[in-house]
Scaffold this motif. Structure first.
Motif, PDB file in Angstrom:
ATOM      1  N   ARG A   1       0.951  -0.957   0.022  1.00 31.30           N
ATOM      2  CA  ARG A   1      -0.006   0.085  -0.146  1.00 31.30           C
ATOM      3  C   ARG A   1       0.787   1.140  -0.005  1.00 31.30           C
ATOM      4  N   GLY A   2       0.524   2.348  -0.880  1.00 35.98           N
ATOM      5  CA  GLY A   2       1.322   3.354  -0.998  1.00 35.98           C
ATOM      6  C   GLY A   2       2.653   3.193  -1.943  1.00 35.98           C
ATOM      7  N   GLY A   3       2.939   2.037  -2.335  1.00 36.59           N
ATOM      8  CA  GLY A   3       4.186   1.666  -2.881  1.00 36.59           C
ATOM      9  C   GLY A   3       3.940   2.114  -4.312  1.00 36.59           C
ATOM     10  N   VAL A   4       5.116   2.564  -4.900  1.00 35.84           N
ATOM     11  CA  VAL A   4       5.158   2.710  -6.467  1.00 35.84           C
ATOM     12  C   VAL A   4       6.348   1.874  -7.045  1.00 35.84           C
ATOM     13  N   TYR A   5       5.853   1.169  -8.136  1.00 38.06           N
ATOM     14  CA  TYR A   5       6.567   0.168  -8.777  1.00 38.06           C
ATOM     15  C   TYR A   5       6.936   0.793 -10.025  1.00 38.06           C
ATOM     16  N   GLU A   6       8.268   0.589 -10.475  1.00 35.94           N
ATOM     17  CA  GLU A   6       8.631   1.220 -11.804  1.00 35.94           C
ATOM     18  C   GLU A   6       9.739   0.522 -12.607  1.00 35.94           C
TER      19      GLU A   6
ATOM     20  N   SER B   1       9.409   2.039  -4.615  1.00 34.37           N
ATOM     21  CA  SER B   1       9.629   3.231  -3.759  1.00 34.37           C
ATOM     22  C   SER B   1       8.512   3.451  -2.844  1.00 34.37           C
ATOM     23  N   LEU B   2       8.698   3.923  -1.707  1.00 32.85           N
ATOM     24  CA  LEU B   2       7.614   4.111  -0.547  1.00 32.85           C
ATOM     25  C   LEU B   2       7.751   5.392  -0.192  1.00 32.85           C
ATOM     26  N   PRO B   3       6.539   6.071   0.394  1.00 29.44           N
ATOM     27  CA  PRO B   3       6.871   7.560   1.026  1.00 29.44           C
ATOM     28  C   PRO B   3       7.480   7.458   2.306  1.00 29.44           C
TER      29      PRO B   3
END
Length: 514
Positions: free
Chosen positions: A86-91, A299-301
């Motif tokens: 949750r809140g993660g961004v995968y790139e 990435s995470l906040p």
């Protein structure tokens, strides 16, 4: 920064990671945990990155990119099963001009919700007149099939965007389903078992979407969901003081024996996969090189505070800028090459800052460790320092194959102009047979497969055996690697025939009930 500094191509200081968060998941049971941060939060732990020219029939001219996360999933993952963070961004990022900076980035943002407008599925409990409507404790309470998920309680979806240029500063444009124009895509539930799914293959296949990508004339495809772990490795023996033995009569794998010795510890495990197929011309720069470099991150906040009254979809409060916590390029770089104190630094950093880790490539410790344990049998580490052969393999690309001729940086490089190799003809050792003694390229060699690793990486490429041989010097100048011609293996055999020949190529996960 403590630890090694760049020496022979310049110095760069990379700021340490600033993310601080509380892990909410138990560590996965696998040999791919390469830092404290990712080990304590496996949902953002990248395991493998693949990038190759698509070899599915009719898909010539496309590049497939696959990023796997959440190592060593146990198929018995209920009641919640495996979720992206949750809140993660995968790139997945692409460098198409050799400056070690992202030129094209695909951003995946997952979201978990409950059915019934967020209230979840319920049932009536109690006698008539005193009934209560109660939430159910399971991810589903009935069979599921393509287009029929009414009995599914936990829903997972994602949005997909493309960024051209700096991924944190440039605008992100939505990628949509080519048929419905929707910017939200569903993630199939894990393979719970045979009673939940009459045909999991058909259910998962429905999650393959044709997509419209802004700036690309040709439609692509995407799949996100659980897959059988494609990686083959004898991790247990590796980390047990290199528990291999040249005596074929012992129970330990023989590092100079057959490739297939039946010691794959990842067999039966699963991963969470992000697979993307894009026309190669959408990745390369117009009028530029056919060679691209790629890497995958999570990435995470930077800030997370546990909620005093948490819920499934809101267990904590997130704030702050995104901080990269996981990174994948070439296979096994962080596991076998980067020192323990700098593994998180590698995970947190962009390729453009890899000069801070230069000494790990020019003066690697892994070959010296191999000599310590196998030296009695005559195995010797290469003596060509600095190891320019490793710089070529991992940081610049190989001359006449996929060299970008620019800034050294660790990433997986692919020459999109080279022809694909049909699945039935692929060599699990990739380009290994394409080189003569001393690393001289000769594509006329029997068994040469220029479409395999280290020119990109396919699911059937035996990454451990290839990387092992690279580290021991098979690309080194003649006479500088005494054991560089030895056919090192780990005993866990990867085979192209083990995988599907159509997108997303990775196999369906094993049923939770066998």
């Amino acid at each position: 920064m403590r630890g090694p500094k760049a020496t022979w191509w310049g110095r760069f200081v990379l700021a340490p990671a600033t993310a601080l968060f509380l892990a909410l998941a138990a560590p996965a049971d696998a040999g791919q945990r390469d830092s404290i941060t990712t080990a304590s939060n496996p949902a953002i732990d990248g395991t493998d990155f693949y990038m190759f020219q698509s070899y599915e029939s009719g898909r010539s001219g496309f590049t497939t990119m696959i990023a796997n996360y959440y190592p060593g999933n146990n198929r018995l993952g209920g009641p919640l099963f495996h979720q992206f963070e949750r809140g993660g961004v995968y790139e997945i990022s692409i460098d198409n001009n050799g400056n070690a900076k992202e030129d094209v980035t695909f951003q995946f943002r997952p979201k978990t919700t409950l059915a019934n407008s967020g209230d979840g599925l319920t049932i009536e409990v109690g006698s008539p007149g005193s009934q209560k409507t109660m939430p159910v404790p399971f991810a589903n309470i009935g069979p599921l099939s393509p287009g029929n998920e009414a009995a599914r309680n936990v829903r997972e979806s994602y949005s997909l965007k493309i960024v051209r240029g700096d991924r944190r500063k440039k605008p992100a444009d939505a990628i949509v389903d080519a048929s419905t124009s929707s910017g939200t895509f569903d993630i199939p539930l894990d393979n719970v078992g045979s009673k939940t799914f009459g045909d999991y293959n058909a259910y998962a296949d429905a999650a393959v979407h044709d997509i419209d990508i802004p700036g690309c004339e040709t439609e692509g495809r995407v799949f996100v969901g659980q897959r059988d772990d494609p990686y083959a490795g004898a991790d247990g023996h590796l980390f047990d003081l290199f528990n291999f033995d040249l005596d074929a009569g012992t129970p330990q794998p023989n590092p100079l024996g057959a490739q297939d010795q039946g010691v794959d510890v990842h067999q039966g495990a699963t991963v969470q996969t992000i697979a993307l197929e894009v026309a190669s011309g959408c990745l390369t720069r117009a009028g530029g090189s056919s060679i691209v470099g790629g890497w995958a991150t999570a990435s995470l906040p930077s800030g997370r505070t546990l909620s005093a009254e948490p819920s499934l979809t809101n267990p904590s409060k997130l704030k702050g800028d995104l901080q990269q916590v996981s990174r994948m390029g070439n296979p096994l770089v962080n596991e076998l090459m980067i020192g323990l104190e700098d593994k998180q630094l590698y995970n947190a950093g962009p390729p453009k800052s890899d000069s801070a880790l230069a000494d790990y490539f020019t003066h690697p410790t892994f070959p010296e460790i191999i000599e310590i344990f196998l030296g009695g049998a005559g195995v010797q580490a290469p003596n060509n320092f600095p190891r320019t052969d490793l710089v070529s393999a991992f940081l610049t690309g190989i001359t006449s194959v996929n060299n970008t001729g620019a800034k050294p940086a660790e990433m997986l490089r692919l020459n999109t102009s080279l022809p694909t190799t049909p699945a039935a003809s692929q060599n699990p050792l990739g380009m290994y047979n394409c080189f003569d003694s001393g690393g001289v390229l000769d594509t006329s060699n029997p068994g040469c497969d220029p479409a395999g690793y280290p020119n990109g990486r396919r699911p059937g490429d035996d990454a451990y055996d290839i990387v092992f041989r690279i580290l021991m010097g098979y690309l080194a100048p003649a006479g500088q690697a005494p054991s560089g011609s030895l056919p090192f293996v780990d005993g866990a055999f990867a085979s192209p025939s083990s995988f599907d020949t159509t997108f997303p190529y990775l196999n369906n996960p094993i049923s939770g009930t066998g």
